[in-house]
Design a protein around this motif. Structure first.
Motif, mmCIF file in Angstrom:
data_model
loop_
_atom_site.group_PDB
_atom_site.id
_atom_site.type_symbol
_atom_site.label_atom_id
_atom_site.label_comp_id
_atom_site.label_asym_id
_atom_site.label_seq_id
_atom_site.Cartn_x
_atom_site.Cartn_y
_atom_site.Cartn_z
ATOM 1 N N SER A 1 35.941 20.652 -21.801
ATOM 2 C CA SER A 1 36.770 21.647 -21.139
ATOM 3 C C SER A 1 36.059 22.138 -19.888
ATOM 4 O O SER A 1 34.823 22.173 -19.843
ATOM 5 N N SER B 1 45.526 26.556 -9.768
ATOM 6 C CA SER B 1 46.677 25.659 -9.777
ATOM 7 C C SER B 1 46.911 24.965 -8.444
ATOM 8 O O SER B 1 47.760 24.076 -8.352
ATOM 9 N N SER C 1 43.783 16.222 -18.644
ATOM 10 C CA SER C 1 44.946 17.102 -18.646
ATOM 11 C C SER C 1 44.514 18.450 -18.097
ATOM 12 O O SER C 1 43.317 18.754 -18.045
ATOM 13 N N ARG C 2 45.490 19.234 -17.697
ATOM 14 C CA ARG C 2 45.178 20.559 -17.198
ATOM 15 C C ARG C 2 46.233 21.544 -17.666
ATOM 16 O O ARG C 2 47.403 21.187 -17.824
ATOM 17 N N ASP C 3 45.792 22.771 -17.844
ATOM 18 C CA ASP C 3 46.674 23.860 -18.207
ATOM 19 C C ASP C 3 46.486 24.922 -17.130
ATOM 20 O O ASP C 3 45.530 25.692 -17.175
ATOM 21 N N ASN C 4 47.383 24.956 -16.180
ATOM 22 C CA ASN C 4 47.226 25.881 -15.061
ATOM 23 C C ASN C 4 47.387 27.342 -15.491
ATOM 24 O O ASN C 4 46.860 28.241 -14.834
ATOM 25 N N LYS D 1 46.068 28.523 -18.099
ATOM 26 C CA LYS D 1 44.782 28.901 -18.675
ATOM 27 C C LYS D 1 43.616 28.606 -17.736
ATOM 28 O O LYS D 1 42.452 28.771 -18.126
ATOM 29 N N TYR E 1 40.902 19.563 -18.957
ATOM 30 C CA TYR E 1 40.293 18.946 -20.133
ATOM 31 C C TYR E 1 40.022 17.466 -19.882
ATOM 32 O O TYR E 1 40.709 16.818 -19.097
#
Length: 122
Positions: A21, A30, A71-74, A76, A80
């Motif tokens: 992470s 983002s 992958s990404r979680d904008n 949060k 990853y």
């Protein structure tokens, strides 16, 4: 200014999996291209994978295609790196990086984390 902190490294056997992470500070995460690089002892920093700001496009190094997934979680502020089927040659310090250019050269990235060690035993 973006501060990046990697986590999730460790020791794993050949064939195992790890999930790295990279948590970013700031409200502009983002808008950044994110990349993962790695550096083994005595070797140059090597491109692993990159993802566009939206997460819609990725580019993988041939050496990790089919085994690693970014992958990404904008929401949060986190990107990853899922690493499967690990091999001893994957052993390295893994770094995440943020930049404005979708590229594989370290020089196009403006911000870097401190790195996390991944060791794959044979």
């Amino acid at each position: 200014q973006v501060r990046l902190v990697e986590s999730g490294g460790g020791l794993v056997q050949t064939g195992g999996s790890l999930r790295l992470s990279c948590a970013a500070s700031g409200r502009t995460f983002s808008t950044y291209v994110m990349g993962w690089f790695r550096q083994a002892p005595g070797k140059e920093r090597e491109f692993v994978v990159t993802v566009t700001a939206s997460g819609g496009t990725t580019n993988y190094a041939d050496s990790v295609k089919g085994r690693f997934s970014i992958s990404r979680d904008n929401a949060k502020n986190t990107v990853y790196l899922q690493m499967n089927s690990l091999k001893p040659e994957d052993t390295a310090v893994y770094y995440c990086a943020a930049g404005r250019v979708f590229g594989s050269r370290p020089s196009v990235y403006n911000y870097w984390g401190q790195g996390t060690q991944v060791t794959v035993s044979s």
